[in-house]
Design an enzyme around this catalytic site. Structure first.
Site, PDB file in Angstrom:
ATOM      1  N   LYS A  22     -13.558   5.906  -4.142  1.00 42.86           N
ATOM      2  CA  LYS A  22     -12.088   6.444  -5.428  1.00 42.86           C
ATOM      3  C   LYS A  22     -12.275   5.259  -6.789  1.00 42.86           C
ATOM      4  CE  LYS A  22      -7.908   7.562  -4.271  1.00 42.86           C
ATOM      5  NZ  LYS A  22      -6.924   6.784  -5.557  1.00 42.86           N
ATOM      6  N   ASN A  23     -11.033   4.473  -5.984  1.00 40.63           N
ATOM      7  CA  ASN A  23     -10.687   3.130  -6.319  1.00 40.63           C
ATOM      8  C   ASN A  23     -11.224   2.409  -7.004  1.00 40.63           C
ATOM      9  OD1 ASN A  23      -7.899   4.328  -5.294  1.00 40.63           O
ATOM     10  ND2 ASN A  23      -7.554   2.599  -3.803  1.00 40.63           N
ATOM     11  N   ARG A  94      -1.770   6.371 -11.765  1.00 42.03           N
ATOM     12  CA  ARG A  94      -1.582   5.672 -12.136  1.00 42.03           C
ATOM     13  C   ARG A  94      -2.866   4.755 -12.726  1.00 42.03           C
ATOM     14  NH1 ARG A  94       1.400   1.507 -11.070  1.00 42.03           N
ATOM     15  NH2 ARG A  94       0.829  -0.825 -10.298  1.00 42.03           N
ATOM     16  N   CYS A 118       0.852   8.171  -7.655  1.00 41.59           N
ATOM     17  CA  CYS A 118       1.481   8.439  -5.959  1.00 41.59           C
ATOM     18  C   CYS A 118       2.906   8.325  -6.162  1.00 41.59           C
ATOM     19  CB  CYS A 118       1.091   7.766  -4.789  1.00 41.59           C
ATOM     20  SG  CYS A 118      -0.406   8.585  -4.354  1.00 41.59           S
ATOM     21  N   ARG A 123       6.388   0.331  -8.565  1.00 39.27           N
ATOM     22  CA  ARG A 123       4.850   0.458  -9.163  1.00 39.27           C
ATOM     23  C   ARG A 123       4.983   0.405 -11.266  1.00 39.27           C
ATOM     24  NH1 ARG A 123       0.653   3.948  -6.024  1.00 39.27           N
ATOM     25  NH2 ARG A 123      -0.220   2.759  -6.473  1.00 39.27           N
ATOM     26  N   PRO A 124       5.881  -1.119 -11.203  1.00 41.57           N
ATOM     27  CA  PRO A 124       5.580  -1.260 -12.434  1.00 41.57           C
ATOM     28  C   PRO A 124       4.211  -1.446 -12.800  1.00 41.57           C
ATOM     29  CG  PRO A 124       6.696  -3.331 -11.019  1.00 41.57           C
ATOM     30  CD  PRO A 124       6.083  -1.604 -10.244  1.00 41.57           C
ATOM     31  N   ASP A 126       3.532  -4.233 -14.986  1.00 36.48           N
ATOM     32  CA  ASP A 126       4.205  -5.718 -15.707  1.00 36.48           C
ATOM     33  C   ASP A 126       3.227  -6.565 -16.000  1.00 36.48           C
ATOM     34  OD1 ASP A 126       4.762  -5.578 -13.132  1.00 36.48           O
ATOM     35  OD2 ASP A 126       6.651  -7.556 -13.828  1.00 36.48           O
ATOM     36  N   LEU A 127       2.256  -7.149 -14.847  1.00 39.58           N
ATOM     37  CA  LEU A 127       1.518  -7.836 -14.374  1.00 39.58           C
ATOM     38  C   LEU A 127       0.207  -7.560 -15.911  1.00 39.58           C
ATOM     39  CD1 LEU A 127       1.409  -8.409 -10.484  1.00 39.58           C
ATOM     40  CD2 LEU A 127       2.717  -9.579 -12.936  1.00 39.58           C
ATOM     41  N   ASP A 309      -3.634   1.203   2.466  1.00 43.12           N
ATOM     42  CA  ASP A 309      -3.638   2.334   1.755  1.00 43.12           C
ATOM     43  C   ASP A 309      -4.906   3.215   3.884  1.00 43.12           C
ATOM     44  OD1 ASP A 309      -2.651   2.900  -0.665  1.00 43.12           O
ATOM     45  OD2 ASP A 309      -5.044   3.199  -0.996  1.00 43.12           O
ATOM     46  N   ILE A 331       3.143  -4.281   1.175  1.00 43.10           N
ATOM     47  CA  ILE A 331       2.418  -4.013  -0.319  1.00 43.10           C
ATOM     48  C   ILE A 331       3.700  -2.942  -1.326  1.00 43.10           C
ATOM     49  CG2 ILE A 331       1.030  -3.274  -2.007  1.00 43.10           C
ATOM     50  CD1 ILE A 331      -0.257  -5.447  -0.058  1.00 43.10           C
ATOM     51  N   ARG A 401      -7.259  14.237  -4.555  1.00 44.99           N
ATOM     52  CA  ARG A 401      -7.742  13.082  -5.152  1.00 44.99           C
ATOM     53  C   ARG A 401      -8.121  12.642  -4.210  1.00 44.99           C
ATOM     54  NH1 ARG A 401      -2.062  10.981  -6.511  1.00 44.99           N
ATOM     55  NH2 ARG A 401      -3.464   9.139  -7.360  1.00 44.99           N
TER      56      ARG A 401
END
Ligand code: UD1
Length: 423
Positions: A22-23, A94, A118, A123-124, A126-127, A309, A331, A401
């Site tokens: 998926k990822n 996301r 999720c 979980r910003p 910014d990076l 995960d 994480i 998902r």
């Protein structure tokens, strides 16, 4: 809403095919935005997150055809006709932020809603934004959207120093850098197999990339990219999840398409717990013959460390281990939402900040429980498979998902699991 009903039913035996990741697929699909030539992804998983990315890309003007029952995705973006990724789609997932880098790199402008996803911590992004700024992007955050422009219409190569490892930010930077003018060096890059897969696909499209799978990736920007056909790498999280099924219930299951290099740190923990993993010609065979597994301590880390995960699923296993285990989540903050649900099934777990102490019990007991996120939902199914009596997992839309045909795959190994369709 659908529910999944599981009844503990003894050892599991059989084989389970592992789908494409998926990822990986979610980061490969936005690569279509980098080129007007066709991109074909094979070994795609059939999941609602993939449908969401399809919808997002279509909203930007891409054509996405789902072939062979969804296993092949034919993507084409002759042009980007709409440069705004709308909140209504982005909030569902996301990974939608991954369209930002490619749109900006190809056309010099993009507007993307800030994402949801999720509920596992703040979980910003910014990076992601800092990486694109380093490449010359001018960003304006207003009304919940990132408005991005590349002066002169093209990003510039840059040295990007990530303060900590982010999978998504590495992917966005890598996608964007392929078309930037000059050389980009990504330091402290994520080393996940999904990044390696993305780099391999981009290289097939004509990108010049070196160092994927290490902490430093170097990209020489090119004027244009072409089409490619690329097979999506196997899903190491689905793999680890199904490897835990015989570990927790006993029995022997062969995970077809599984590769040890995708799950090395995880296999070390299984070994320490007393679960046997062997490589076969077709994948990985996992077996646990008799007795309880041993307690082991687990710390989640970026790849090649133990994946966050798989933390919830590993916790389900350790709930029945002989002894006390400590799981440390490094994480994401707030990623122990499965713990209170496992408690309902008779587990002994104490959560203190980023640590969970799990004291194994002889037997879990079935209970009504609620899935709170994707990986939590499957951990409850695993726990239910090992419990006495019936477990009813509600809110399973999270599960869809990230896991295709979960009931069929487990049933084929002897599990008693069924889905009850809700209204
Ligand atoms: C990806 C995976 C997700 C997995 C995670 C970690 C996808 C679609 N999702 O998520 O399943 O759990 O990697 O392996 O591939 N962070 C920031 N600022 C940023 C970006 C991240 O502070 O701009 C933080 C996050 O809140 C988190 C940490 O960095 O604490 C790592 O997140 P990241 O690696 O970016 O995860 P994702 O790419 O979102």
């Amino acid at each position: 809403m659908d529910q999944i009903i599981v009844r503990g039913n003894g050892p599991l035996n059989g084989e389970i095919p592992i789908a494409g990741a998926k990822n990986a697929c979610l980061t490969l699909m936005p690569a279509t935005l980098l080129t007007d030539a066709p991109l074909t992804l094979t070994n795609a998983p059939r999941l609602s997150d993939i449908a969401t990315m399809t919808q997002l890309l279509q909203s930007l003007g891409s054509e996405v055809a789902s072939l062979q029952g969804g296993k092949v995705l034919a993507l084409s973006s002759a042009q980007i006709s709409n440069h705004t990724a709308d909140y209504d789609i982005v909030r569902k997932m996301r990974a939608s932020i991954l369209v930002l880098g490619p749109m900006l790199a190809r056309d010099g402008h993009a507007v993307v809603s800030l994402p949801g996803g999720c509920a596992i911590g703040a979980r910003p992004v910014d990076l992601h934004l800092k990486a694109l700024e380093a490449m010359g992007a001018e960003l304006d955050l207003r009304d919940g959207y990132v408005h991005a422009k590349a002066p002169g219409g093209r990003l510039k190569g840059a040295v990007i120093n990530f303060p900590f490892v982010s999978v998504g930010a590495t992917e966005n930077a890598l996608l964007a850098a392929t078309l930037a003018k000059g050389t980009t060096v990504i330091n402290n890059a994520a080393r996940e197999p999904e990044i390696v897969d993305l780099a391999q696909c981009l290289r097939r499209m004509g990108a010049q990339i070196e160092g994927e799978g290490t902490s430093t990736i170097t990209i020489q920007g090119v004027q244009a990219l072409g089409g490619a056909t690329h097979p999506v790498v196997a899903d190491r999280i689905e793999l680890g999840t199904y490897m835990l099924a015989p570990a927790i219930c006993g029995g022997e299951v062969e995970c077809l398409g599984g590769r040890i290099d995708l799950v090395g740190a995880f296999c070390e923990k299984l070994d320490a717990a007393g679960v046997s993993v062997t490589e076969t010609a077709r994948g990985l065979k996992v077996s646990r013959k008799n007795g309880r597994v041993k307690a082991v301590d687990v710390v989640t880390e970026p790849f090649p460390g133990f994946p966050t995960d798989l933390q919830a699923q590993m916790m389900a296993l350790l709930c029945t281990a002989d002894g006390t285990s400590v799981l440390e989540e490094k994480i994401f903050e707030n990623r122990f939402m499965h713990a209170p649900e496992l408690l309902r099934m008779g587990a002994k777990i104490e959560v203190h900040g980023g640590h969970a102490t799990v004291t194994g019990v002889e037997k879990l007991r079935g209970a009504p429980v609620m899935a709170t996120d994707l990986r939590a939902s499957v951990s409850l199914i695993l726990a239910g498979l090992a419990a006495e009596g019936e477990t009813v997992v509600s809110r399973v839309y999270h599960l869809d998902r990230g896991y295709e045909h979960v009931e069929e795959k487990l049933r084929a190994c002897g599990a008693q699991i069924e889905r009850v369709k809700g209204a």
